[in-house]
Design a protein around this motif. Structure first.
Motif, short mmCIF file in Angstrom:
data_model
loop_
_atom_site.label_atom_id
_atom_site.label_comp_id
_atom_site.label_asym_id
_atom_site.label_seq_id
_atom_site.Cartn_x
_atom_site.Cartn_y
_atom_site.Cartn_z
N SER A 42 -43.47 61.06 24.95
CA SER A 42 -42.20 61.67 25.34
C SER A 42 -41.34 61.98 24.12
O SER A 42 -40.67 63.01 24.06
N PHE A 43 -41.36 61.08 23.13
CA PHE A 43 -40.59 61.30 21.91
C PHE A 43 -41.10 62.53 21.16
O PHE A 43 -40.32 63.36 20.70
N LYS A 44 -42.43 62.67 21.06
CA LYS A 44 -43.01 63.84 20.39
C LYS A 44 -42.63 65.12 21.12
O LYS A 44 -42.29 66.12 20.50
N GLU A 45 -42.71 65.10 22.44
CA GLU A 45 -42.34 66.27 23.24
C GLU A 45 -40.87 66.61 23.06
O GLU A 45 -40.50 67.78 22.97
N LEU A 46 -40.03 65.60 23.00
CA LEU A 46 -38.60 65.80 22.81
C LEU A 46 -38.32 66.45 21.45
O LEU A 46 -37.51 67.37 21.36
N GLN A 47 -39.02 66.01 20.43
CA GLN A 47 -38.82 66.57 19.09
C GLN A 47 -39.28 68.02 18.99
O GLN A 47 -38.72 68.79 18.23
N THR A 48 -40.30 68.39 19.74
CA THR A 48 -40.84 69.74 19.65
C THR A 48 -40.22 70.70 20.65
O THR A 48 -40.49 71.89 20.60
N SER A 49 -39.40 70.19 21.56
CA SER A 49 -38.77 71.03 22.56
C SER A 49 -37.78 71.98 21.91
O SER A 49 -37.04 71.62 21.00
N LYS A 50 -37.76 73.21 22.37
CA LYS A 50 -36.90 74.25 21.80
C LYS A 50 -35.44 74.13 22.25
O LYS A 50 -34.53 74.46 21.53
N VAL A 52 -33.43 71.54 22.90
CA VAL A 52 -32.85 70.20 22.79
C VAL A 52 -31.68 70.24 21.83
O VAL A 52 -31.61 71.08 20.94
N ASP A 53 -30.79 69.34 22.01
CA ASP A 53 -29.62 69.20 21.16
C ASP A 53 -30.04 68.88 19.73
O ASP A 53 -31.07 68.24 19.50
N SER A 54 -29.24 69.28 18.76
CA SER A 54 -29.56 69.05 17.35
C SER A 54 -29.53 67.57 16.99
O SER A 54 -30.11 67.16 15.99
N CYS A 55 -28.92 66.73 17.80
CA CYS A 55 -28.86 65.30 17.50
C CYS A 55 -30.24 64.65 17.56
O CYS A 55 -30.47 63.61 16.96
N VAL A 87 -27.55 63.83 25.92
CA VAL A 87 -28.86 64.44 26.19
C VAL A 87 -29.62 63.54 27.17
O VAL A 87 -29.99 62.42 26.82
N LEU A 88 -29.84 64.03 28.38
CA LEU A 88 -30.47 63.24 29.43
C LEU A 88 -31.83 62.70 29.01
O LEU A 88 -32.15 61.54 29.26
#
Length: 133
Positions: A42-50, A52-55, A87-88
């Motif tokens: 989930s963390f990897k997916e969150l980092q690669t998501s277009k 997502v918030d810059s935080c 960010v949910l």
């Protein structure tokens, strides 16, 4: 006709064994292992998501190895990180990390064996070729 009956009985026995294996409750170790993999994915997916918030880029790196004693500190660091409350996906990920930490220190404390305490390995993991991205 006799060989067909034997085959049928073997097939029934095999299917019964498969059903029993799937019905067995997960062990503490298997639950911790699957949850850590789910969190890492989930963390990897969150980092690669277009979208997502810059935080998210500022979040502490989250590579989890449940065989490394330092994973407990890594989980505490991630959960306590003050950014990204709006960010949910991050809030959900922090809740999963909190659950994993609780399971590891409470429910599974006696069942887990830490093979190392190399904190640097969690910061700069050497991933097998099939996990490297």
């Amino acid at each position: 006709k006799l060989p067909t009956t034997k085959m049928l009985l073997r097939l029934i026995a095999l299917l019964s064994a498969v059903l029993l294996a799937k019905a067995a409750p997960p062990t503490c170790y298997s639950r911790v292992l699957s949850l850590s993999k789910e969190i890492t994915k989930s963390f990897k997916e969150l980092q690669t998501s277009k979208d997502v918030d810059s935080c998210v880029a500022m979040l502490p790196r989250l590579y989890l190895d449940i065989h490394n004693y330092c994973v407990l500190a890594k989980l505490r660091e991630f959960v306590a990180y003050p950014g990204c409350e709006r960010v949910l996906e991050v809030s959900e990920l922090k809740e999963k990390a909190r659950s994993l930490y609780t399971i590891m220190i409470s429910y599974c404390r006696r069942d887990l064996v830490f093979l190392t305490d190399d904190c640097n390995a969690l910061e700069n993991p050497i991933l097998p070729p099939n996990e490297a991205s």
